[in-house]
Design an enzyme around this catalytic site. Structure first.
Site, PDB file in Angstrom:
ATOM      1  N   ALA A   1      38.829  36.295  35.854  1.00 30.87           N
ATOM      2  CA  ALA A   1      39.773  37.357  35.729  1.00 30.87           C
ATOM      3  C   ALA A   1      40.908  37.167  34.779  1.00 30.87           C
ATOM      4  O   ALA A   1      41.048  35.995  34.272  1.00 30.87           O
ATOM      5  CB  ALA A   1      40.364  37.650  37.360  1.00 30.87           C
ATOM      6  N   ASN A   2      41.624  37.877  34.668  1.00 30.60           N
ATOM      7  CA  ASN A   2      42.733  37.768  33.779  1.00 30.60           C
ATOM      8  C   ASN A   2      44.258  38.633  34.666  1.00 30.60           C
ATOM      9  O   ASN A   2      43.901  39.117  35.556  1.00 30.60           O
ATOM     10  CB  ASN A   2      42.899  38.336  32.404  1.00 30.60           C
TER      11      ASN A   2
END
Length: 284
Positions: A208-209
């Site tokens: 994810a970011n």
């Protein structure tokens, strides 16, 4: 978007009238000029003194005022506004508008106007669901009246259901959208992606970011205010939902499906999966 816009607010006789001072304040925060018309019923829930204080303008309530009607006030008020808003719009008020009655200042203004009209219904759930009310709503919609809400929830009468007046910020957004329809980008369409993406590695882990979604949501909102028909595709964020179309996507595969449509299933990439498993130790 509302800077310099003149809004004529008609306050009818419902308990939701207590929200109107806050509504006036929210509109004025965005640069709108607000004038208020108070019905006899509305005056049972909020005073002209209160509305006059928050709008910093005169509150109108009498069709037969010698001072106002000397200059045809019921005509001038409706012509000087950029839009007319009825909030709360009771079942009685909706019926009067639908039938074209003009027995007080508020209904006379609504019949005499050539400007956009918005209504924010507020009533008991049974009154809202009644065939007569639904027929009136249909009549008004066919005439181009913009309907705002209502919402579902608890009511002052103790019942639960559709009929709660929309919150002031929701009403403000609806008015902004009305004026945005004639914006510089009217007729165009845009797709905006915003927020984080979550790509699963296995049933437990994912890549994810840390995108907050603030910039993407701000871009989408700016486009909508210019009249663009906007679809916002967003990962999970703490940003408020934007009126118009918003789609929530989590994995990149969901994003691809939304952007490009469904694709033929691909064979699993086992070698790629194993490489990722070795690069991320368990439990981290």
């Amino acid at each position: 978007m509302l800077a310099g816009k003149r809004i004529l607010l008609i306050v009818a006789g419902g308990i939701a009238a207590y929200k109107t001072p806050d509504l006036v304040r929210r509109l004025r925060e965005r640069g709108a000029v607000v004038r208020c018309v108070l019905t006899v019923g509305g005056a049972q829930f909020v005073t002209s003194l209160t509305l006059g204080a928050v709008s910093e303008d005169k509150v109108y309530d009498n069709l037969f005022s010698l001072t106002d009607e000397h200059e045809m006030g019921h005509i001038n008020l409706s012509r000087q506004a950029d839009a007319l808003l009825v909030a709360p719009a009771t079942a009685n008020m909706l019926a009067k508008i639908a039938q074209g009655l003009a027995d007080d200042l508020a209904t006379t203004l609504l019949l005499a106007t050539n400007k956009p009209v918005l209504v924010a219904p507020a009533m008991n759930v049974r009154m809202w669901e009644h065939p007569a009310t639904q027929a009136n709503i249909g009549t008004l919609a066919n005439r181009g009246v913009t309907l705002i809400g209502p919402n579902e929830g608890d009511m002052a009468c103790g019942e639960y259901g559709m009929g709660r007046m929309s919150e002031p910020l929701e009403i403000v957004t609806a008015i902004e959208n009305l004026f945005a329809a004639n914006g510089r980008l009217a007729g165009s369409r845009a797709l905006v992606t915003s927020g984080p993406t979550y790509e699963p590695i296995d049933p437990v882990r994912y890549i994810a970011n840390r995108s907050s979604g603030k910039q993407g949501h701000a871009i989408a909102e700016a486009l909508m205010r210019l009249g663009t028909k906007t679809t916002l595709v967003t990962g999970p964020t703490q940003q408020p939902h934007i009126q118009r179309r918003q789609v929530t996507a989590h994995p990149l595969t969901d994003l691809g499906r939304i952007l490009h449509g469904p694709r033929s299933p691909q064979p699993p990439q086992h070698h790629h999966q194993r490489r990722l498993d070795h690069s991320i130790p368990p439990g981290q």
